[in-house]
Structures are given as C-alpha cells and as structure tokens.
Design a protein around this motif. Structure first.
Motif, PDB file in Angstrom:
ATOM      1  N   GLU A 406      -9.867   2.409   1.346  1.00 19.96           N
ATOM      2  CA  GLU A 406     -10.002   2.264   2.789  1.00 19.96           C
ATOM      3  C   GLU A 406      -8.652   1.938   3.435  1.00 19.96           C
ATOM      4  N   ASN A 407      -7.872   1.054   2.812  1.00 17.04           N
ATOM      5  CA  ASN A 407      -6.542   0.731   3.331  1.00 17.04           C
ATOM      6  C   ASN A 407      -5.626   1.945   3.322  1.00 17.04           C
ATOM      7  N   ALA A 408      -5.744   2.776   2.286  1.00 17.78           N
ATOM      8  CA  ALA A 408      -4.921   3.991   2.214  1.00 17.78           C
ATOM      9  C   ALA A 408      -5.304   4.962   3.323  1.00 17.78           C
ATOM     10  N   TYR A 409      -6.619   5.093   3.600  1.00 12.90           N
ATOM     11  CA  TYR A 409      -7.088   5.950   4.700  1.00 12.90           C
ATOM     12  C   TYR A 409      -6.444   5.519   6.019  1.00 12.90           C
ATOM     13  N   LYS A 410      -6.513   4.216   6.308  1.00 16.30           N
ATOM     14  CA  LYS A 410      -5.975   3.697   7.565  1.00 16.30           C
ATOM     15  C   LYS A 410      -4.473   3.945   7.668  1.00 16.30           C
ATOM     16  N   PHE A 411      -3.779   3.756   6.551  1.00 16.18           N
ATOM     17  CA  PHE A 411      -2.333   3.962   6.545  1.00 16.18           C
ATOM     18  C   PHE A 411      -1.989   5.418   6.851  1.00 16.18           C
ATOM     19  N   LEU A 412      -2.665   6.355   6.177  1.00 19.77           N
ATOM     20  CA  LEU A 412      -2.378   7.770   6.380  1.00 19.77           C
ATOM     21  C   LEU A 412      -2.738   8.217   7.799  1.00 19.77           C
ATOM     22  N   GLY A 456      -0.400   5.044  -3.781  1.00 18.56           N
ATOM     23  CA  GLY A 456      -0.639   3.889  -4.638  1.00 18.56           C
ATOM     24  C   GLY A 456      -0.780   2.645  -3.771  1.00 18.56           C
ATOM     25  N   VAL A 457      -1.851   1.855  -3.998  1.00 18.80           N
ATOM     26  CA  VAL A 457      -2.102   0.655  -3.203  1.00 18.80           C
ATOM     27  C   VAL A 457      -2.105  -0.563  -4.121  1.00 18.80           C
ATOM     28  N   CYS A 458      -1.305  -1.569  -3.763  1.00 20.01           N
ATOM     29  CA  CYS A 458      -1.240  -2.812  -4.536  1.00 20.01           C
ATOM     30  C   CYS A 458      -2.555  -3.575  -4.374  1.00 20.01           C
ATOM     31  N   MET A 459      -3.193  -3.928  -5.490  1.00 20.16           N
ATOM     32  CA  MET A 459      -4.487  -4.602  -5.445  1.00 20.16           C
ATOM     33  C   MET A 459      -4.346  -6.096  -5.168  1.00 20.16           C
ATOM     34  N   ASN A 460      -3.108  -6.581  -5.106  1.00 22.59           N
ATOM     35  CA  ASN A 460      -2.870  -7.982  -4.768  1.00 22.59           C
ATOM     36  C   ASN A 460      -2.687  -8.161  -3.262  1.00 22.59           C
ATOM     37  N   SER A 461      -1.895  -7.278  -2.641  1.00 20.08           N
ATOM     38  CA  SER A 461      -1.607  -7.383  -1.208  1.00 20.08           C
ATOM     39  C   SER A 461      -2.426  -6.418  -0.360  1.00 20.08           C
ATOM     40  N   GLY A 462      -2.975  -5.363  -0.982  1.00 25.15           N
ATOM     41  CA  GLY A 462      -3.693  -4.351  -0.231  1.00 25.15           C
ATOM     42  C   GLY A 462      -2.788  -3.385   0.501  1.00 25.15           C
ATOM     43  N   ARG A 463      -1.492  -3.441   0.232  1.00 27.64           N
ATOM     44  CA  ARG A 463      -0.526  -2.581   0.913  1.00 27.64           C
ATOM     45  C   ARG A 463      -0.244  -1.308   0.118  1.00 27.64           C
TER      46      ARG A 463
END
Length: 558
Positions: A406-412, A456-463
């Motif tokens: 979901e975070n990757a979707y928002k970023f793109l 690639g999304v860091c599972m610690n920060s969600g970034r």
C-alpha cells in the motif's frame, strides 16, 4: 580446568560437613559440652556451600547442553541449506533444458546452424556437475560422522571457493577482451556455473549469516547477470554500455574478493583446523569475510524476481519512445519533482550532483538526506522518477507485506505512475518487501508485463528504499489488445493434470525478438511445487513456465 576447580570445591564442602560431625563426636567423647548453636551454624554454612555447588553444577550442565544444542542447530541449518540448494539447482537445470529445447526449435525453423548444441552441452554439464556436487555435500552432512569428516568438508569448500573465484577473475577478463558474441556466450556459461558452485561453497562454510551474506549476494548477482547477458547474445543482441559498466563493477568486486581469499589462504596455511569455525570465536576466516561485508565497491542492485523481471527487452520502438519523451525539464524542475515524490519523507540537503547520459533519455542525479540515511535518485529529463537507492538496515518488522504494498502504491501515485497493479511481491531476511508493479489495460483486467516498475519497501520504516522504473519508461505505450480466440476453460485444459490451477488472468507478456503475446496466466500447485504457466490466448500454445522457489531472501521464480 573449570571442572577440576569444581571438583576441588565440592570435596572441600563435603570435608567441611564431615569434619563438623567428627568434631562434635570427639568433644562429646571427651566430656566437653557441645555448643549446638555453633554447630548448627556451621552445618548451615556447609549446607549453603553444597547448595551453591549444586547450582553451579546444574549451570555447567545446562551450559554444556546449550552448546551441544547450538552445534546441532548449526549442523541442521547446513543440512537444510544443502537441501534447498539442491532443489534450486534441480529447478535451474529443468529451466535450462526447456529453454534450450525452445531455442533448438527456433533454430530449426530458421534453418540456420550455430553453437546452440555446444552451448546446451556446456550449460547442462555445468548444472549436472553442480547438482552432483550439492548431492555429495548433502550426503556428507547426512551420513558423515566425526569432527574430522566435517572439517574436511569445510576445508574442501574453502579451497574450492578460492579456485572458482580465481577462474571467475580470468573469465571476466576474457569477457572484456572478447569481441566475438559466440565466444562471449561460452565464457558466460563458464561464469554461470562457477558462480553457482562458489555460492554453494560459501553457504557451506560454518560462518554466521551476517558474515557471509554480502559475498553470497555477489555470487548470486554475478550468476543472474551472466544469464541475462547470455540470453541477450542468444537472441542476437549485443551488450550495451550499461552492461559493460556493471561487468566492470563485478570485475572490481571479484578482484578484491580474490585478493582477500589468496591472502587468507597464505595466512591460515595447510594445517588450519576448519572445525574451529564452529566455535564462533574470532579467527582469520571470520575476520576476512567480515571485512568483505564492508566492501569499498558498491554492489549493483538488480532485482530479477517475479514473472518476466529478467526479460528487460525494449518492446516499444525507438520512434515511440521519442514521441513519449516530451519536453525536457531543467535541473530546478528535477528538484521539484524529487520534493513532490518524497514529500512524506521530509528530505533535507537536496542537491543535483550532475547528469548521466542514456541511449533514449538522460537523467539528473539527485542526492538528499532523510534523517541519518542518505538517498540517491535519478530523474529523467522528461520528468519521470527513474531510480531510487537508499541505504537501510532494518532490524525489525513494523510493517507487514500488505502495508508495504500500500505504501508503494501511494509513493508511485505521487510520482505520476497510474493505472498500475502489484503483480508480484516477496519478503526475505533483509526485512525488505520487494514488489513488481505493471501497467494494466481494460480496467485492470490485462497485465502488461513489459511495463514493470520494481520497488523495495523497508519493513521497519515503511519507506521506499529501492525503485527501478527503466522498463516502464522504455516500454510503456498505447497498445492494441489482440482478440482472445481461446476461452479460459479451453486454455486451462492445456495445463498438466499434475498442477491444480488456483487462479487465472490475462496478460500481455514479452517473448523473443522484442515481441509480445496475449496469454492466460495460470497459477497452480502440484506435488513438485507452485508454478506460473502462460498459455497463448490465440493459439493455445504453452509459452512460459516459472517455478516458485522459496529461499531465505524470499520467493524467486526460475
């Protein structure tokens, strides 16, 4: 020594209790009055000493049991690795055989002759040797007994590794010197086999994962990149300037690895007992591999996971790409695009460090900081975020895979990438979730696998810590969707009865000669694992098969 001290202390405590009883009896025999309170205190002290000694004995026994259990776990882990590598190599051999059969068929159709038979023999022989060596190693772990046997296994793995790295160094030099594509294919085949064998030897060494992870990763990348280059040459393409740059980087890494291993070989000598590696204590081999973890040469980041992620052919024509390029942006505009994409990450010290030229577009190199982390990105001169690379070392998981997607979707979406869909995701021990996005057509009903964005999304920060949109930018275009001539039920009948189909969808997939085909993508499972199978939606022909392989780094498709 500790056992001797323990026995002496136990003997003294027992003697103290015995002497107390003797003294009491002697005084009573002599007519002396015995102070029971003093004797009670002395006995209490003796009992306390016995309790402390019993506790110490229990701790010593527990410590020894824990040590034995740790050795069992380590040996079991090595056996599991051997089994996993055997499975991966067997799958790789199957894939190579299928691909070679397809290449032979195409050559027969063209009526031409080449080095295909020789190439198939080299690849098959290399894979067979790899599987046999893995089976033998697995057999040693399962049936071997005694520390001498285990030490010999570790010793063989180390010295074989030195030899493979040495051979890879020679072949990489040959590759840069060769101008003949047929000869380059022969060299690349050798590198593929040597890299796979070297990776298996590194995994066998009884070192902690964080000490050898970087070196294993390099060998895995070298083998994968060599396969990719070999496929390009087979299809008649030549190596690009970017390919040559990555090869030179690989060559530098291998040279340093070779130098370190040669120095280590001289340092430990011929009498080094490799069984001492199991102790986990500091030793020359551990120190050398720890040094290699902080390599001065940065490893190239290449993601080949997911369907068609290792088929980076340019589908769109050069004229189409130029038409899509649009107006060129300025350096200041590139900074604004960066700020928009990373608005939620609060970047600071944003600067443009220069430009890099490409065949179809140029990019601005943008650098910034996010707290203590540094981030590097490339913005194309047509205004698209092309690549992201930031260092991250997540130690824990605060975001699950769905949240990362979901975070990757928002970023793109902030970056202007729309009408896309997550088509593959995988999470491994690095605590990074990798997602492949592809453009979609007909309200998301058809996947365009040539238009890939890898995130690639860091599972610690969600970034987002990694991103590569080269394939999307090069290949994305308006497509005329071919007519579906075979119903999904008829296509499913083409699937082997050994695979139970769980899902089906339409996709445009890349095939040879920079062409695409409309196909049904079937996902199913059988006794031999999980598979993605692609059936041509117009002819009913089986086009591709991928097998899902689970590893410590996540799931791979072979």
């Amino acid at each position: 020594m500790q056992e001797k001290k323990f026995n002496n202390a136990l003997e003294k405590a027992q003697n103290l209790s015995s002497d107390t009883q003797k003294a009491k009896g002697h005084l009573q025999d002599s007519g002396w009055e015995v102070d029971e309170e003093i004797l009670t205190l002395q006995k209490h002290e003796a009992d306390k000493a016995n309790e402390r000694l019993n506790l110490a004995e229990q701790r010593a026994i527990k410590k020894q049991e824990e040590k034995n259990e740790a050795l069992k776990i380590k040996a079991e882990r090595e056996r599991q690795k051997a089994r996993l590598r055997y499975e991966r190599m067997r799958a790789e051999e199957e894939r190579k055989t299928q691909r070679e059969q397809e290449r032979d068929r195409r050559r027969r159709e063209r009526g031409s002759r080449g080095i295909g038979g020789w190439l198939a023999a080299v690849i098959s022989l290399g894979c067979i040797c790899l599987i046999l060596s893995t089976v033998l190693l697995y057999d040693v772990f399962m049936t071997g007994s005694g520390e001498g046997m285990l030490s010999n296994v570790y010793s063989k793995s180390f010295y074989d590794l030195v030899g493979y790295v040495d051979n890879i160094d020679v072949n990489l030099s040959k590759l840069t010197a060769s101008q003949d594509n047929d000869n380059k294919q022969r060299i690349l085949c050798d590198i593929i086999v040597q890299a796979n064998l070297a990776e298996a030897d590194i995994a066998t060494l009884p070192l902690e994962e964080n000490s050898k992870q970087s070196t294993e990763k390099y060998m895995n990348q070298l083998g994968d990149f060599s396969k990719y280059l070999n496929n390009k040459l087979i299809e008649g393409d030549s190596l690009s300037e970017d390919d040559e740059k990555i090869l030179n980087q690989m060559k530098k890494i291998n040279y340093e690895l070779r130098s370190k291993l040669k120095g280590l070989q001289g340092e430990i000598g011929e009498d080094f007992d490799f069984i001492t590696l199991l102790s986990g204590e500091e030793n020359p081999i551990l120190n050398t591999f720890n040094e290699l973890q902080y390599h001065s040469v940065e490893y190239p980041k290449m993601i080949y996971d997911g369907p068609f992620a290792d088929d980076p052919e340019e589908i769109a024509t050069e004229n189409t790409q130029k038409a899509q390029k649009g107006k060129e942006i300025s350096k200041e505009e590139a900074v604004k695009i960066f700020e928009r994409c990373f608005a939620d990450y609060n970047p600071t010290e944003i600067s443009v460090s220069g430009m890099a030229e490409g065949r179809m577009f140029n990019v601005y190199n943008v650098e910034a900081k996010m707290g203590e982390e540094e981030i590097f990105a490339q913005i194309s001169d047509c205004g698209k975020l092309v690549m992201v690379d930031s260092f991250t070392a997540p130690k824990e998981k605060k975001f699950n895979r769905d949240e990362c997607i979901e975070n990757a979707y928002k970023f793109l979406e902030k970056c202007g990438y729309k009408s896309i869909k997550a088509v593959w995701s995988s999470s491994g021990k690095e605590n990074i979730t990798y997602i492949n996005f592809a453009s979609v057509a007909l309200s998301g009903e058809i996947i365009m696998y040539s238009d890939l964005i890898k995130v690639g999304v860091c599972m610690n920060s969600g970034r987002v810590c990694d991103m590569d949109a080269h394939l999307y930018i090069l290949n994305h275009k308006e497509r005329e969707i071919p007519e579906v001539k075979i119903e999904v039920e008829d296509a499913e009948r083409k699937i082997s009865p050994n695979v139970e189909v769980e899902s089906a969808r339409l996709a445009i997939i890349p095939v040879t000669n920079k062409k695409e085909r409309l196909a049904y993508e079937f996902f199913g499972k059988g006794d031999d694992g999980a598979f993605y199978i692609y059936i041509d939606a117009q002819t009913g022909k089986e086009l591709k098969i991928f097998k899902v392989i689970s590893t410590d780094d996540g799931e791979l498709l072979l």
